[in-house]
Design an enzyme around this catalytic site. Sequence first.
Site, PDB file in Angstrom:
ATOM      1  N   ALA A   1     -13.800  -1.445  -9.191  1.00  0.00           N
ATOM      2  CA  ALA A   1     -13.283  -0.137  -9.584  1.00  0.00           C
ATOM      3  C   ALA A   1     -14.222   0.519 -10.589  1.00  0.00           C
ATOM      4  O   ALA A   1     -14.452   1.731 -10.536  1.00  0.00           O
ATOM      5  CB  ALA A   1     -11.881  -0.290 -10.181  1.00  0.00           C
TER       6      ALA A   1
ATOM      7  N   ILE B   1      -6.928   3.663 -14.787  1.00  0.00           N
ATOM      8  CA  ILE B   1      -6.808   3.720 -13.328  1.00  0.00           C
ATOM      9  C   ILE B   1      -5.639   2.857 -12.836  1.00  0.00           C
ATOM     10  O   ILE B   1      -5.272   2.911 -11.681  1.00  0.00           O
ATOM     11  CB  ILE B   1      -8.129   3.391 -12.592  1.00  0.00           C
ATOM     12  CG1 ILE B   1      -8.479   1.933 -12.685  1.00  0.00           C
ATOM     13  CG2 ILE B   1      -9.274   4.240 -13.116  1.00  0.00           C
ATOM     14  CD1 ILE B   1      -9.477   1.562 -11.610  1.00  0.00           C
TER      15      ILE B   1
ATOM     16  N   ALA C   1     -16.110  -3.996 -15.428  1.00  0.00           N
ATOM     17  CA  ALA C   1     -17.360  -3.937 -14.657  1.00  0.00           C
ATOM     18  C   ALA C   1     -17.145  -4.489 -13.257  1.00  0.00           C
ATOM     19  O   ALA C   1     -18.066  -5.014 -12.638  1.00  0.00           O
ATOM     20  CB  ALA C   1     -18.465  -4.710 -15.386  1.00  0.00           C
TER      21      ALA C   1
ATOM     22  N   SER D   1       0.827  -1.218   0.000  1.00  0.00           N
ATOM     23  CA  SER D   1       0.000   0.000   0.000  1.00  0.00           C
ATOM     24  C   SER D   1       0.860   1.267   0.000  1.00  0.00           C
ATOM     25  O   SER D   1       1.827   1.383   0.758  1.00  0.00           O
ATOM     26  CB  SER D   1      -0.911   0.020   1.226  1.00  0.00           C
ATOM     27  OG  SER D   1      -1.580   1.274   1.296  1.00  0.00           O
TER      28      SER D   1
ATOM     29  N   LYS E   1     -12.930  -4.075   1.467  1.00  0.00           N
ATOM     30  CA  LYS E   1     -13.845  -2.969   1.142  1.00  0.00           C
ATOM     31  C   LYS E   1     -15.328  -3.373   1.110  1.00  0.00           C
ATOM     32  O   LYS E   1     -16.184  -2.607   1.525  1.00  0.00           O
ATOM     33  CB  LYS E   1     -13.494  -2.374  -0.224  1.00  0.00           C
ATOM     34  CG  LYS E   1     -12.195  -1.610  -0.275  1.00  0.00           C
ATOM     35  CD  LYS E   1     -12.090  -0.962  -1.644  1.00  0.00           C
ATOM     36  CE  LYS E   1     -10.758  -0.315  -1.879  1.00  0.00           C
ATOM     37  NZ  LYS E   1     -10.746   0.484  -3.112  1.00  0.00           N
TER      38      LYS E   1
ATOM     39  N   ASP F   1     -13.383   6.639  -3.469  1.00  0.00           N
ATOM     40  CA  ASP F   1     -12.769   6.302  -4.761  1.00  0.00           C
ATOM     41  C   ASP F   1     -13.433   7.069  -5.903  1.00  0.00           C
ATOM     42  O   ASP F   1     -12.770   7.515  -6.840  1.00  0.00           O
ATOM     43  CB  ASP F   1     -12.874   4.795  -5.037  1.00  0.00           C
ATOM     44  CG  ASP F   1     -11.909   3.994  -4.186  1.00  0.00           C
ATOM     45  OD1 ASP F   1     -10.830   4.520  -3.843  1.00  0.00           O
ATOM     46  OD2 ASP F   1     -12.230   2.836  -3.854  1.00  0.00           O
TER      47      ASP F   1
HETATM   48  P1  ATR Z   1     -11.412  -4.316  -9.334  1.00  0.00           P
HETATM   49  O1  ATR Z   1     -12.026  -4.304  -7.969  1.00  0.00           O
HETATM   50  O2  ATR Z   1      -9.984  -3.819  -9.370  1.00  0.00           O
HETATM   51  O3  ATR Z   1     -12.274  -3.642 -10.351  1.00  0.00           O
HETATM   52  P2  ATR Z   1     -12.353  -6.874 -10.199  1.00  0.00           P
HETATM   53  O4  ATR Z   1     -13.639  -6.608  -9.504  1.00  0.00           O
HETATM   54  O5  ATR Z   1     -11.733  -8.216 -10.089  1.00  0.00           O
HETATM   55  O6  ATR Z   1     -11.237  -5.846  -9.721  1.00  0.00           O
HETATM   56  O7  ATR Z   1     -12.563  -6.493 -11.751  1.00  0.00           O
HETATM   57  C1  ATR Z   1     -11.559  -6.696 -12.687  1.00  0.00           C
HETATM   58  C2  ATR Z   1     -12.054  -6.226 -14.076  1.00  0.00           C
HETATM   59  O8  ATR Z   1     -11.017  -6.508 -15.023  1.00  0.00           O
HETATM   60  C3  ATR Z   1     -13.294  -6.952 -14.547  1.00  0.00           C
HETATM   61  O9  ATR Z   1     -14.076  -6.090 -15.338  1.00  0.00           O
HETATM   62  C4  ATR Z   1     -12.694  -8.081 -15.395  1.00  0.00           C
HETATM   63  O10 ATR Z   1     -13.549  -8.586 -16.393  1.00  0.00           O
HETATM   64  P3  ATR Z   1     -14.604  -9.772 -16.059  1.00  0.00           P
HETATM   65  O11 ATR Z   1     -15.801  -9.115 -15.449  1.00  0.00           O
HETATM   66  O12 ATR Z   1     -14.866 -10.386 -17.368  1.00  0.00           O
HETATM   67  O13 ATR Z   1     -13.893 -10.717 -15.106  1.00  0.00           O
HETATM   68  C5  ATR Z   1     -11.546  -7.351 -16.051  1.00  0.00           C
HETATM   69  N1  ATR Z   1     -10.526  -8.292 -16.519  1.00  0.00           N
HETATM   70  C6  ATR Z   1      -9.559  -8.893 -15.786  1.00  0.00           C
HETATM   71  N2  ATR Z   1      -8.803  -9.701 -16.562  1.00  0.00           N
HETATM   72  C7  ATR Z   1      -9.317  -9.605 -17.831  1.00  0.00           C
HETATM   73  C8  ATR Z   1      -8.976 -10.178 -19.088  1.00  0.00           C
HETATM   74  N3  ATR Z   1      -7.956 -11.035 -19.212  1.00  0.00           N
HETATM   75  N4  ATR Z   1      -9.735  -9.831 -20.169  1.00  0.00           N
HETATM   76  C9  ATR Z   1     -10.766  -8.976 -20.067  1.00  0.00           C
HETATM   77  N5  ATR Z   1     -11.134  -8.392 -18.892  1.00  0.00           N
HETATM   78  C10 ATR Z   1     -10.417  -8.701 -17.801  1.00  0.00           C
END
Ligand code: ATR
Length: 282
Positions: free
Chosen positions: A137, A225, A134, A19, A70, A107
């Site tokens: 974040a 981000i 989605a 962090s 969180k 955030d």
């Molecule tokens: P955070 O809290 O940081 O947003 P998260 O809730 O795990 O983390 O979300 C990660 C995001 O990155 C999601 O939108 C994820 O897509 P999915 O909903 O399909 O899982 C996206 N993401 C991570 N790896 C990916 C990949 N290889 N291709 C496309 N999208 C990816």
Amino acid sequence: MTTGMAKVAGVMGWPVAHSLSPRLHGYWLQQHGIDGAYIPMAVQPDKIEAALRALPVLGFRGCNLTVPHKERALDIVDHVDPVAARIGAVNTVIVDEKGKLKGFNTDYIGFIESLKASVPQWNPKSGPAVVLGAGGAARAVVVGLIEAGVKEVRIINRTEEKARALVEGLADGRTQLRRWPWGWPEEALADATLLVNTTTLGMKGQAALDVDMKALPPTAIVMDIVYVPLMTGLLQQAQARGNPVVTGIGMLLHQAAPGFEAWFGVRPAVTPELEKFVLSKT
Ligand code: ATR
């Protein structure tokens, strides 16, 4: 200087060693000569309730929360700010004068403040915003865009179900929320004025984001981000074609300011020197 009267806050995470918040708050404490401390707290997931309940017992002013606490904190704190409830996550806890825990999400504020600070002429009403991702974040970013008055937000996500849940969960009549399948669909990008990557793609240690910005107007602001690396592949490509770009570090710096003000009584400034100081660790 820290005395026996020091105001104390910190960040709970598991792990927490990565962090940047202690460094960030430490800079502000020193800058303002505040008798205070901001400490990292490694709290295991199944201990988060006990840890949060201990804050008033220990005389803490509050804390930040990072992964994985969180979402869980929403059910633990005594009062949840309505916007934090909408986002589904608490990242800032304030202990009130009666020892009650109040949960907020800053955030979304950090996202909007960072965007406004980097591109002061940004007009939320200028056109549609596109959000890649989605997850948690993305929810904060979409709420930030809604609160700022953006009229249409287009969500592009790999997992259709998650995009649907985000759109259904956040729709409130103020902003049109639409979703597209994963990719770079021309009709979603052609008249967009802002594109934000909220996925983990492009982050150090993660897969790269496959970028195809052909359809995006060169005037559209492109924001990531992800801040390690600071200039992600997306931002490098955007900059090369002339789009204004906003790096991810600003969101981290700006999300910290409201908590610092609540705990330590001073509204801190986000400056280029602070950014340099915080990044010199990454
Ligand atoms: P955070 O809290 O940081 O947003 P998260 O809730 O795990 O983390 O979300 C990660 C995001 O990155 C999601 O939108 C994820 O897509 P999915 O909903 O399909 O899982 C996206 N993401 C991570 N790896 C990916 C990949 N290889 N291709 C496309 N999208 C990816």
